[in-house]
Write an enzyme that holds these catalytic residues in place. Structure first.
Site, PDB file in Angstrom:
ATOM      1  N   TYR A 157       0.107   8.002  14.892  1.00 22.18           N
ATOM      2  CA  TYR A 157       0.813   6.718  14.793  1.00 22.18           C
ATOM      3  C   TYR A 157       1.988   6.660  15.763  1.00 22.18           C
ATOM      4  O   TYR A 157       2.177   5.685  16.495  1.00 22.18           O
ATOM      5  CB  TYR A 157       1.288   6.516  13.357  1.00 22.18           C
ATOM      6  CG  TYR A 157       2.218   5.350  13.166  1.00 22.18           C
ATOM      7  CD1 TYR A 157       1.722   4.057  13.032  1.00 22.18           C
ATOM      8  CD2 TYR A 157       3.600   5.524  13.113  1.00 22.18           C
ATOM      9  CE1 TYR A 157       2.578   2.967  12.860  1.00 22.18           C
ATOM     10  CE2 TYR A 157       4.454   4.463  12.946  1.00 22.18           C
ATOM     11  CZ  TYR A 157       3.943   3.185  12.811  1.00 22.18           C
ATOM     12  OH  TYR A 157       4.794   2.121  12.647  1.00 22.18           O
ATOM     13  N   LYS A 161       2.689   4.175  19.185  1.00 30.03           N
ATOM     14  CA  LYS A 161       3.834   3.269  19.284  1.00 30.03           C
ATOM     15  C   LYS A 161       4.706   3.604  20.494  1.00 30.03           C
ATOM     16  O   LYS A 161       5.296   2.706  21.113  1.00 30.03           O
ATOM     17  CB  LYS A 161       4.663   3.336  18.007  1.00 30.03           C
ATOM     18  CG  LYS A 161       3.974   2.726  16.787  1.00 30.03           C
ATOM     19  CD  LYS A 161       3.757   1.238  16.933  1.00 30.03           C
ATOM     20  CE  LYS A 161       3.260   0.616  15.637  1.00 30.03           C
ATOM     21  NZ  LYS A 161       3.077  -0.852  15.735  1.00 30.03           N
ATOM     22  N   THR A 192       9.118  -2.714   0.674  1.00 29.87           N
ATOM     23  CA  THR A 192       7.942  -1.857   0.741  1.00 29.87           C
ATOM     24  C   THR A 192       6.821  -2.688   1.365  1.00 29.87           C
ATOM     25  O   THR A 192       6.731  -3.882   1.113  1.00 29.87           O
ATOM     26  CB  THR A 192       7.519  -1.369  -0.661  1.00 29.87           C
ATOM     27  OG1 THR A 192       8.595  -0.737  -1.308  1.00 29.87           O
ATOM     28  CG2 THR A 192       6.331  -0.418  -0.580  1.00 29.87           C
TER      29      THR A 192
END
Length: 251
Positions: A157, A161, A192
Site C-alpha cells: 500500500y 502511494k 473510521t
C-alpha cells in the site's frame, strides 16, 4: 472556477472516505459524479442525497472510464473539471494480519499499483481533453503519511502511494501550461472508514496520543482539506502534498 461551476468526479465514492469527499464537494454546490465499483446501493443512495450521479466503472479499464465520462457529460451538460483519485484497491489496515517483508508477494504489490497508479492515470488521461477545452482542471490525489512515517509497515500500500506522489509531481509539471493543477492530500489512519475498521482501538489511541490535536482525524475533516485544492484560493498551487493527520508528521 467556483465550486458551483465545477463538475467533480470522486472515484471510489460509494463507501468510506470517498463518501465524505463527495458530500464535501456537494455541500459547496459542485455537481458530483459518484464513481463506484461494487457498492451500488450505497452509491445510488449517496447520489440521491446530494443530487449527484452514480456511475459504476472500474477505474483501471479505459473503456469503462470512457463510458463514465460520457454519462457524466450527458447528465450534467458539461465536462468534468475536477477529479479526485480516491479509489483504493481492496485493502485492510490490520497491522496484525499484514504481510511481512519475508512473505509479501509481488502480486500484492501489483494489485495496489494497479488500483492506485494505473487507476489514477487512466482516470486523469480521460479527463484531460475536457479540462484542456475548459482551460481549467483540478486533479487531487489521495495519498498517505505512511511513506513519511511508516508507523505500520504496509509495504504494498505504502509503495503504491509513494509512486502516486511521484506521478502527482510529474503530472503537475506537464499539465500546468494547460491551466491544470495536480496536488495530493495525504492522511494518516482515519477514524473510521471501511479500510480502517479492522484497526484495533489501541492503535487509534496510540496515534491520537502522538498528535498535537490528541485525536485521530475523521473522514469528514480529511475531506475538508481537499476542497482547498479545488478552490480559487489554490490557483497558483500545484505539485504539492498536504499532510492532514492532526500534526503527526511534521514534513
Amino acid at each position: 472556477m467556483n465550486f458551483d461551476e465545477q463538475t467533480v468526479l470522486v472515484t471510489g465514492a460509494g463507501r468510506g472516505l470517498g463518501t465524505s469527499i463527495a458530500r464535501a464537494f456537494a455541500h459547496q454546490g459542485a455537481r458530483v459524479v459518484v464513481n463506484y465499483r461494487a457498492s451500488a446501493v450505497s452509491a445510488e443512495q449517496l447520489a440521491a442525497e446530494i443530487g449527484g450521479l452514480a456511475v459504476q466503472a472500474d477505474i483501471t479499464v479505459a473503456e469503462e472510464m470512457d463510458a463514465l465520462f460520457t454519462a457524466a457529460e450527458q447528465h450534467f451538460g458539461t465536462t468534468v473539471t475536477t477529479v479526485v483519485n480516491n479509489a483504493l484497491a481492496d485493502f485492510s489496515f490490520n497491522g496484525d494480519a499484514r504481510s511481512k517483508a519475508d512473505s509479501i508477494s509481488w502480486e500484492q504489490f501489483d494489485a495496489q499499483f494497479q488500483g492506485t497508479v494505473r487507476g489514477a492515470l487512466t482516470t486523469t488521461q480521460r479527463a484531460l481533453p475536457g479540462m484542456r477545452t475548459a482551460g481549467f482542471g483540478r486533479i487531487i490525489n489521495v495519498g498517505t503519511n505512511l511513506f513519511q512515517n511508516p508507523v505500520v509497515p504496509y509495504h504494498d500500500y505504502t509503495a503504491s502511494k509513494a509512486a502516486l506522489l511521484s506521478l502527482t509531481r510529474t503530472l503537475a509539471a506537464d499539465l500546468g501550461v494547460d491551466g491544470i493543477t495536480v496536488n495530493m492530500v495525504s492522511g494518516g489512519l482515519l477514524r473510521t472508514t471501511d479500510a480502517s475498521a479492522a484497526t484495533p482501538e489501541a492503535v487509534f489511541d496510540l496515534i491520537a496520543a502522538s498528535t498535537p490535536l490528541q485525536r485521530v482525524v475523521t473522514p469528514a475533516e480529511f475531506a475538508d482539506a481537499l476542497l482547498f485544492f479545488a478552490s480559487p484560493w489554490s490557483r497558483s498551487v500545484t505539485g504539492q502534498n498536504l499532510v492532514v493527520d492532526g500534526g503527526l508528521v511534521k514534513d
